[in-house]
Every structure is written in C-alpha cells, then in structure tokens.
Design an enzyme around this catalytic site. Structure first.
Site, PDB file in Angstrom:
ATOM      1  N   SER A   8      -2.939  -7.414  -4.987  1.00 34.41           N
ATOM      2  CA  SER A   8      -4.101  -6.524  -5.112  1.00 34.41           C
ATOM      3  C   SER A   8      -5.144  -6.880  -4.062  1.00 34.41           C
ATOM      4  CB  SER A   8      -4.717  -6.675  -6.497  1.00 34.41           C
ATOM      5  OG  SER A   8      -6.018  -6.107  -6.472  1.00 34.41           O
ATOM      6  N   HIS A  33      -1.201  -3.147  -3.650  1.00 35.41           N
ATOM      7  CA  HIS A  33      -1.921  -2.572  -4.796  1.00 35.41           C
ATOM      8  C   HIS A  33      -3.379  -2.341  -4.390  1.00 35.41           C
ATOM      9  CE1 HIS A  33      -2.420  -1.820  -9.130  1.00 35.41           C
ATOM     10  NE2 HIS A  33      -3.571  -2.472  -9.044  1.00 35.41           N
ATOM     11  N   ASP A  35      -6.967  -1.017  -5.630  1.00 36.46           N
ATOM     12  CA  ASP A  35      -7.768  -0.782  -6.840  1.00 36.46           C
ATOM     13  C   ASP A  35      -9.002   0.050  -6.540  1.00 36.46           C
ATOM     14  OD1 ASP A  35      -6.471  -2.213  -9.047  1.00 36.46           O
ATOM     15  OD2 ASP A  35      -6.801  -3.998  -7.823  1.00 36.46           O
ATOM     16  N   MET A  37     -12.292   1.802  -7.848  1.00 33.39           N
ATOM     17  CA  MET A  37     -13.262   1.746  -8.958  1.00 33.39           C
ATOM     18  C   MET A  37     -14.485   2.574  -8.607  1.00 33.39           C
ATOM     19  SD  MET A  37     -13.032  -2.267  -9.883  1.00 33.39           S
ATOM     20  CE  MET A  37     -11.431  -3.104 -10.012  1.00 33.39           C
ATOM     21  N   HIS A  72      -4.225   2.428  -7.696  1.00 35.48           N
ATOM     22  CA  HIS A  72      -4.603   2.339  -9.112  1.00 35.48           C
ATOM     23  C   HIS A  72      -5.999   2.923  -9.240  1.00 35.48           C
ATOM     24  CE1 HIS A  72      -5.774  -0.599 -12.624  1.00 35.48           C
ATOM     25  NE2 HIS A  72      -5.824   0.661 -12.986  1.00 35.48           N
ATOM     26  N   MET A  74      -9.203   3.792 -11.060  1.00 35.27           N
ATOM     27  CA  MET A  74     -10.057   3.524 -12.214  1.00 35.27           C
ATOM     28  C   MET A  74     -11.280   4.411 -12.015  1.00 35.27           C
ATOM     29  SD  MET A  74      -9.404  -0.560 -12.182  1.00 35.27           S
ATOM     30  CE  MET A  74      -8.680  -0.457 -10.549  1.00 35.27           C
ATOM     31  N   MET A 143      -2.271  -2.798 -18.393  1.00 38.24           N
ATOM     32  CA  MET A 143      -3.371  -3.701 -18.058  1.00 38.24           C
ATOM     33  C   MET A 143      -3.325  -4.912 -18.990  1.00 38.24           C
ATOM     34  SD  MET A 143      -4.823  -2.275 -15.518  1.00 38.24           S
ATOM     35  CE  MET A 143      -6.026  -3.583 -15.298  1.00 38.24           C
ATOM     36  N   GLY A 148     -11.697  -3.655 -13.914  1.00 40.66           N
ATOM     37  CA  GLY A 148     -13.006  -3.710 -13.283  1.00 40.66           C
ATOM     38  C   GLY A 148     -13.201  -4.920 -12.377  1.00 40.66           C
ATOM     39  N   GLY A 150     -11.382  -8.756 -10.672  1.00 38.29           N
ATOM     40  CA  GLY A 150     -10.293  -9.708 -10.478  1.00 38.29           C
ATOM     41  C   GLY A 150     -10.629 -11.031 -11.155  1.00 38.29           C
ATOM     42  N   GLY A 151      -9.645 -11.899 -11.213  1.00 32.71           N
ATOM     43  CA  GLY A 151      -9.886 -13.262 -11.663  1.00 32.71           C
ATOM     44  C   GLY A 151     -10.087 -13.451 -13.150  1.00 32.71           C
ATOM     45  N   ASP A 181      -0.749  -5.673 -14.721  1.00 34.30           N
ATOM     46  CA  ASP A 181      -1.899  -5.892 -13.843  1.00 34.30           C
ATOM     47  C   ASP A 181      -2.968  -6.690 -14.570  1.00 34.30           C
ATOM     48  OD1 ASP A 181      -3.946  -5.687 -11.993  1.00 34.30           O
ATOM     49  OD2 ASP A 181      -4.052  -3.499 -12.019  1.00 34.30           O
ATOM     50  N   GLY A 182      -3.239  -7.898 -14.055  1.00 30.98           N
ATOM     51  CA  GLY A 182      -4.353  -8.690 -14.555  1.00 30.98           C
ATOM     52  C   GLY A 182      -3.936 -10.077 -15.012  1.00 30.98           C
ATOM     53  N   GLY A 183      -4.473 -11.084 -14.362  1.00 31.93           N
ATOM     54  CA  GLY A 183      -4.230 -12.460 -14.793  1.00 31.93           C
ATOM     55  C   GLY A 183      -2.824 -12.975 -14.541  1.00 31.93           C
TER      56      GLY A 183
HETATM   57  C1  DX5 Z   1      -8.520  -5.179 -12.237  1.00 29.11           C
HETATM   58  C2  DX5 Z   1      -7.557  -4.679 -11.190  1.00 29.11           C
HETATM   59  C3  DX5 Z   1      -6.527  -5.655 -10.815  1.00 29.11           C
HETATM   60  C4  DX5 Z   1      -7.071  -6.954 -10.232  1.00 29.11           C
HETATM   61  C5  DX5 Z   1      -6.200  -8.050 -10.733  1.00 29.11           C
HETATM   62  O1  DX5 Z   1      -9.278  -4.107 -12.708  1.00 29.11           O
HETATM   63  O2  DX5 Z   1      -6.895  -3.499 -11.635  1.00 29.11           O
HETATM   64  O3  DX5 Z   1      -5.563  -5.078  -9.952  1.00 29.11           O
HETATM   65  O4  DX5 Z   1      -7.100  -6.989  -8.834  1.00 29.11           O
HETATM   66  O5  DX5 Z   1      -6.744  -9.247 -10.311  1.00 29.11           O
HETATM   67  P1  DX5 Z   1      -6.179 -10.649 -10.802  1.00 29.11           P
HETATM   68  O6  DX5 Z   1      -4.739 -10.723 -10.352  1.00 29.11           O
HETATM   69  O7  DX5 Z   1      -7.075 -11.619 -10.092  1.00 29.11           O
HETATM   70  O8  DX5 Z   1      -6.305 -10.666 -12.295  1.00 29.11           O
HETATM   71 ZN    ZN Z   2      -5.122  -2.726 -10.452  1.00 26.38          ZN
END
Ligand code: DX5
Ligand code: ZN
Length: 225
Positions: A8, A33, A35, A37, A72, A74, A143, A148, A150-151, A181-183
């Site tokens: 991402s 990927h 993102d 927003m 993606h 959002m 998800m 919203g 990362g991290g 997607d996420g973590g």
């Molecule tokens: C969050 C995004 C993710 C994000 C994931 O809203 O959709 O794609 O970049 O980040 P990590 O891998 O750091 O959780």
């Molecule tokens: Zn994403």
C-alpha cells in the site's frame, strides 16, 4: 493457491512516489495498492486520479510487464470517482457497499470501463450484500482495521469473516480474489492465509523497513512454510 502481495502506497514516501513504486515492484510486488481517502467517508485525505495517472507508467517491472494498480476507494459517493480512476489507468477498483447508493449499478459501471470490480467490507460491516452480487465481482476485500490510516493493529474477527467469505466464493464457483487489508505483517500473514485469504495488502510492514525485498521475501516464505 497463488498468493499476491499488494504493497500500500499509503505508507510510501509521498515526496518520491514514482521511485517508491519502482522500488517496491523491483522488490517483488504483485500489485500496487492505492488507497483513496476523501476526508468524508474516512477521516483522512490522500490522493486522486491525477496521481494514479502519473504513476501508471511507473507500474511495470524492469522487463516492462505491467503491474496492476489496485485502487481501494474510501470515498462517498462512489461512481464519479470510480469512472475517473478507470480513465486514470486503474486495473482493479474496489469500493465500500455502504458508500454507494446503488451497489449493483456501481459494480456494473466499473466493469463497463474495462476494470475489475471489488467490494470492501469494514470490520463491523455484514456480508449480506454478497447474496445478490457475488457473481459480478472479481475481488472481495476484507478490512482487518477500520479504514483511514496505516499502521493499525490487525482486528482478529477479520479471520472469521475471511473464512465466511472463502465459503461463499467456493459456493459461487467463481474465480474471485480474496484480499485482506490492515495490520498484515510477516508474523501474521500465514494465519490470514490459513483463514482463506489469497491477496495481502501491506503498507507499514513494507514501507516502514529499509529493505522492501527482505520483507516481501519473508512474507512469501511464511506463506510457503
Ligand atoms: C487503511 C488502508 C490500508 C493501509 C494498510 O485504510 O486501506 O491499505 O495502507 O496499512 P497497514 O498495512 O500499515 O495496516
Ligand atoms: Zn487499502
């Protein structure tokens, strides 16, 4: 099972995005990927179709093979921006069903532009809409954090949801990718694959390390183990 790793760009260095895309592809990314927003559907604001378009020529391997751009969304509403991303070179476009007034129409609009279409489910969002549209989808994105940022840490209930989606995909008989997607990190990717996911978004896990290739290789080794 063919596994795909989709770094991402949310965690990339925004001052050097083209270079980051090239570097992470050289490190072995399967997809990029992207993102999007809108500071409305989610409380953050990232990049739009102009940036996607600018990066398109960078999304290829050294041998010149195109690497898919996995957008993606959002955003709310969905349709106008989805069309703009199709024009901007997106290969896959996914959106949140709760952000669209007419989910079936949005899916068809994406496909009519020649892109693959995906639906994205937030941690507390039910899967019911799949009863009516699964046969039209190319991708289902689960998800494992609230969208919203990362991290964030992986939310464990996503594992049960991935299992439920895998059962629905099998029952549909269709070739649909199951992305998460996420973590996602080296130390949990295998667990997520065991639940049924085949495509893994990872932002901070990859871009937060100096050696992208080392992380991607470690993820592939965990998946192969
Ligand atoms: C969050 C995004 C993710 C994000 C994931 O809203 O959709 O794609 O970049 O980040 P990590 O891998 O750091 O959780
Ligand atoms: Zn994403």
């Amino acid at each position: 099972m063919t596994y795909r790793i989709a770094p991402s760009l949310l965690s990339a260095d925004f001052a050097r995005l083209g270079e980051e895309v090239k570097n992470v592809i050289a490190a072995g990314s399967d997809w990029i990927h992207f993102d999007v927003m809108d500071n409305h559907y989610v409380p953050n604001l990232t990049f739009g179709p102009m940036i996607c378009s600018a990066l398109k020529s960078h999304a290829k391997t050294a041998a010149g093979v195109a690497v898919p751009i996995d957008v993606h969304l959002m955003v709310q509403p969905v349709d106008a921006l989805a069309a703009a991303f199709a024009e901007a070179g997106a290969d896959l476009i996914s959106f949140h069903p709760d952000a669209s007034g007419h989910v079936h129409r949005s899916i068809q609009a994406i496909k009519s532009k020649g892109c693959q279409a995906g639906l994205v489910f937030n941690p507390a969002q039910p899967l019911d809409v799949l009863d009516w549209v699964i046969e039209d989808l190319d991708l289902i994105l689960i998800m494992s954090v609230n969208p919203g940022f990362g991290g964030q840490s992986f939310i464990d209930s996503a594992l049960r949801k991935i299992e439920a989606v895998r059962r629905r995909i099998t029952a549909s008989g269709k070739d649909i990718r199951l992305e998460v997607d996420g973590g996602i990190k080296v130390d949990n990717i295998r667990r997520v694959a065991d639940a049924g996911a085949d495509t893994f978004v990872a932002g901070s896990a990859i871009f937060g390390q100096p050696d992208y290739r080392a992380v991607i290789n470690a993820m592939r080794a965990a998946l192969a183990a």
